[in-house]
Design a protein around this motif. Structure first.
Motif, PDB file in Angstrom:
ATOM      1  N   ASN A   1      53.947  87.371 -52.143  1.00 49.13           N
ATOM      2  CA  ASN A   1      54.887  87.942 -51.497  1.00 49.13           C
ATOM      3  C   ASN A   1      54.498  87.307 -49.441  1.00 49.13           C
ATOM      4  OD1 ASN A   1      53.358  89.996 -50.625  1.00 49.13           O
ATOM      5  ND2 ASN A   1      54.952  91.313 -50.826  1.00 49.13           N
ATOM      6  N   LYS A   2      53.366  86.574 -49.548  1.00 45.79           N
ATOM      7  CA  LYS A   2      53.081  86.138 -48.443  1.00 45.79           C
ATOM      8  C   LYS A   2      53.115  84.854 -48.816  1.00 45.79           C
ATOM      9  CE  LYS A   2      50.784  89.585 -45.891  1.00 45.79           C
ATOM     10  NZ  LYS A   2      50.270  89.888 -44.754  1.00 45.79           N
ATOM     11  N   LYS A   3      52.588  83.421 -47.734  1.00 54.17           N
ATOM     12  CA  LYS A   3      52.376  82.632 -48.068  1.00 54.17           C
ATOM     13  C   LYS A   3      51.920  81.189 -46.160  1.00 54.17           C
ATOM     14  CE  LYS A   3      56.429  78.991 -47.593  1.00 54.17           C
ATOM     15  NZ  LYS A   3      56.502  77.347 -47.876  1.00 54.17           N
ATOM     16  N   VAL A   4      51.254  80.899 -46.550  1.00 54.47           N
ATOM     17  CA  VAL A   4      50.525  80.296 -45.545  1.00 54.47           C
ATOM     18  C   VAL A   4      51.471  79.321 -44.726  1.00 54.47           C
ATOM     19  CG1 VAL A   4      48.446  78.804 -44.123  1.00 54.47           C
ATOM     20  CG2 VAL A   4      47.939  80.490 -46.261  1.00 54.47           C
ATOM     21  N   CYS A   5      51.551  79.258 -43.414  1.00 51.94           N
ATOM     22  CA  CYS A   5      52.798  78.094 -43.109  1.00 51.94           C
ATOM     23  C   CYS A   5      51.283  76.990 -42.573  1.00 51.94           C
ATOM     24  CB  CYS A   5      52.895  78.546 -41.597  1.00 51.94           C
ATOM     25  SG  CYS A   5      53.612  77.555 -40.217  1.00 51.94           S
ATOM     26  N   THR A   6      52.201  75.315 -43.395  1.00 50.36           N
ATOM     27  CA  THR A   6      51.360  74.610 -43.118  1.00 50.36           C
ATOM     28  C   THR A   6      51.160  73.926 -41.111  1.00 50.36           C
ATOM     29  OG1 THR A   6      53.360  73.067 -43.688  1.00 50.36           O
ATOM     30  CG2 THR A   6      52.005  73.935 -44.819  1.00 50.36           C
TER      31      THR A   6
ATOM     32  N   PHE B   1      59.566  82.759 -43.058  1.00 49.86           N
ATOM     33  CA  PHE B   1      60.011  81.627 -43.524  1.00 49.86           C
ATOM     34  C   PHE B   1      61.404  81.162 -43.602  1.00 49.86           C
ATOM     35  CE2 PHE B   1      55.827  82.241 -44.449  1.00 49.86           C
ATOM     36  CZ  PHE B   1      54.950  80.720 -44.122  1.00 49.86           C
ATOM     37  N   THR B   2      62.238  80.282 -42.705  1.00 56.19           N
ATOM     38  CA  THR B   2      64.015  80.004 -42.918  1.00 56.19           C
ATOM     39  C   THR B   2      64.041  79.258 -44.872  1.00 56.19           C
ATOM     40  OG1 THR B   2      63.523  78.148 -42.020  1.00 56.19           O
ATOM     41  CG2 THR B   2      64.441  80.287 -40.941  1.00 56.19           C
ATOM     42  N   LYS B   3      65.221  79.461 -45.664  1.00 58.91           N
ATOM     43  CA  LYS B   3      65.538  78.743 -47.138  1.00 58.91           C
ATOM     44  C   LYS B   3      65.496  77.311 -46.620  1.00 58.91           C
ATOM     45  CE  LYS B   3      66.605  83.220 -48.916  1.00 58.91           C
ATOM     46  NZ  LYS B   3      67.982  84.547 -48.557  1.00 58.91           N
ATOM     47  N   ASN B   4      65.010  76.297 -47.234  1.00 59.57           N
ATOM     48  CA  ASN B   4      65.088  75.209 -47.839  1.00 59.57           C
ATOM     49  C   ASN B   4      65.401  74.852 -49.667  1.00 59.57           C
ATOM     50  OD1 ASN B   4      64.823  72.787 -47.466  1.00 59.57           O
ATOM     51  ND2 ASN B   4      64.198  72.634 -45.852  1.00 59.57           N
ATOM     52  N   LYS B   5      66.062  75.007 -49.397  1.00 65.74           N
ATOM     53  CA  LYS B   5      66.925  74.174 -51.161  1.00 65.74           C
ATOM     54  C   LYS B   5      65.759  72.458 -51.496  1.00 65.74           C
ATOM     55  CE  LYS B   5      71.451  76.027 -51.791  1.00 65.74           C
ATOM     56  NZ  LYS B   5      72.670  75.414 -51.453  1.00 65.74           N
TER      57      LYS B   5
ATOM     58  N   ASN C   1      60.709  76.951 -46.406  1.00 68.10           N
ATOM     59  CA  ASN C   1      60.043  76.014 -45.727  1.00 68.10           C
ATOM     60  C   ASN C   1      58.808  75.859 -45.138  1.00 68.10           C
ATOM     61  OD1 ASN C   1      62.135  73.848 -44.412  1.00 68.10           O
ATOM     62  ND2 ASN C   1      62.451  75.696 -43.340  1.00 68.10           N
ATOM     63  N   TYR C   2      58.093  74.500 -45.199  1.00 69.73           N
ATOM     64  CA  TYR C   2      57.020  74.791 -45.568  1.00 69.73           C
ATOM     65  C   TYR C   2      56.476  75.699 -44.183  1.00 69.73           C
ATOM     66  CZ  TYR C   2      56.450  70.625 -48.878  1.00 69.73           C
ATOM     67  OH  TYR C   2      56.252  70.096 -49.983  1.00 69.73           O
ATOM     68  N   HIS C   3      56.544  75.025 -42.594  1.00 70.08           N
ATOM     69  CA  HIS C   3      56.830  75.671 -41.661  1.00 70.08           C
ATOM     70  C   HIS C   3      56.941  76.947 -41.282  1.00 70.08           C
ATOM     71  CE1 HIS C   3      56.125  71.855 -39.786  1.00 70.08           C
ATOM     72  NE2 HIS C   3      55.315  71.832 -40.210  1.00 70.08           N
ATOM     73  N   CYS C   4      56.332  78.183 -41.015  1.00 72.67           N
ATOM     74  CA  CYS C   4      56.575  79.313 -40.572  1.00 72.67           C
ATOM     75  C   CYS C   4      57.884  79.841 -39.081  1.00 72.67           C
ATOM     76  CB  CYS C   4      55.682  80.577 -39.684  1.00 72.67           C
ATOM     77  SG  CYS C   4      55.061  80.289 -38.535  1.00 72.67           S
ATOM     78  N   LYS C   5      59.249  80.519 -39.696  1.00 65.52           N
ATOM     79  CA  LYS C   5      60.023  80.507 -38.373  1.00 65.52           C
ATOM     80  C   LYS C   5      59.846  79.829 -36.625  1.00 65.52           C
ATOM     81  CE  LYS C   5      63.077  83.312 -40.806  1.00 65.52           C
ATOM     82  NZ  LYS C   5      63.915  85.552 -40.685  1.00 65.52           N
TER      83      LYS C   5
END
Ligand SMILES: [Zn+2]
Length: 206
Positions: A2-7, A18-22, A29-33
């Motif tokens: 339940n974690k990921k790295v912001c690019t 992170f915001t949703k992006n279909k 999204n790749y980038h964090c909020k």
């Protein structure tokens, strides 16, 4: 999981950051909020007119469509100005109806103005308003009296002040205004005469 790295900032963050992006595989999204927020703020600072220009350009492109929609609204009478006008007209109509019903000053003044008096006349002779009001009141009660015996008592009470008005007018005008307590029609007629006489005095004085 339940974690990921912001690019962008390379920090390992919770998925809720992170915001949703279909368009992306994991739906985020790749980038964090925080990074997106920072980017947007910087962009706004560097391009202060971007939003304004964007809408301007958008409007220019879609002008025919807007004009068509406006035309439809106008023809259907549903533009906001037209709707407000209608609402306002309804409101003022109702206000005047109520004013006439309770013999408000605006209504009574209107009756006098139709007889040729000006606002200035009414300021100088405010008693004319009372006379006119009593005249209409008595007339209305006469109408009512046809259907009701109780109203007759009201009329007698009302006439008390009408008689007083006639008496005072008589002194001022030397008019012969006979008063008969049982003859309501004559009294109303004489009140009308008294009112007209007062108006005549006013006209001569000018
Ligand atoms: Zn980040």
């Amino acid at each position: 999981m339940n974690k990921k790295v912001c690019t962008k900032c390379n920090k390992n963050k919770c998925l809720t950051e992170f915001t949703k992006n279909k368009n992306y595989k994991d739906g985020l999204n790749y980038h964090c909020k925080a990074c997106i927020k920072e980017y947007n703020e910087n962009f706004k600072l560097k391009n202060p007119n971007y939003q304004k220009d964007y809408f301007k350009e958008y409007y220019k492109k879609n002008k025919p469509k807007y004009q068509e929609t406006n035309k439809k609204h106008y023809e259907a009478g549903t533009t906001s100005i037209q709707r407000d006008k209608e609402k306002w007209a309804k409101y003022t109509d109702e206000w005047h109806r109520q004013d006439a019903k309770k013999l408000g000053k605006t209504y009574v003044k209107g009756l006098l103005k139709r007889k040729g008096l000006t606002n200035q006349d009414l300021i100088e002779m405010p008693s004319l308003i009372d006379v006119q009001k009593e005249l209409v009141e008595t007339k209305r009660m006469m109408k009512k009296e046809k259907n009701s015996n109780i109203a007759k008592i009201d009329i007698e009470l009302e006439l008390g002040s009408v008689f007083q008005t006639i008496k005072e007018t008589q002194k001022k005008t030397n008019l012969n205004l006979p008063q008969e307590k049982d003859n309501i029609a004559l009294t109303i007629n004489n009140t009308g005469k008294a009112l007209r006489a007062l108006i005549e005095i006013k006209k001569v004085q000018k």
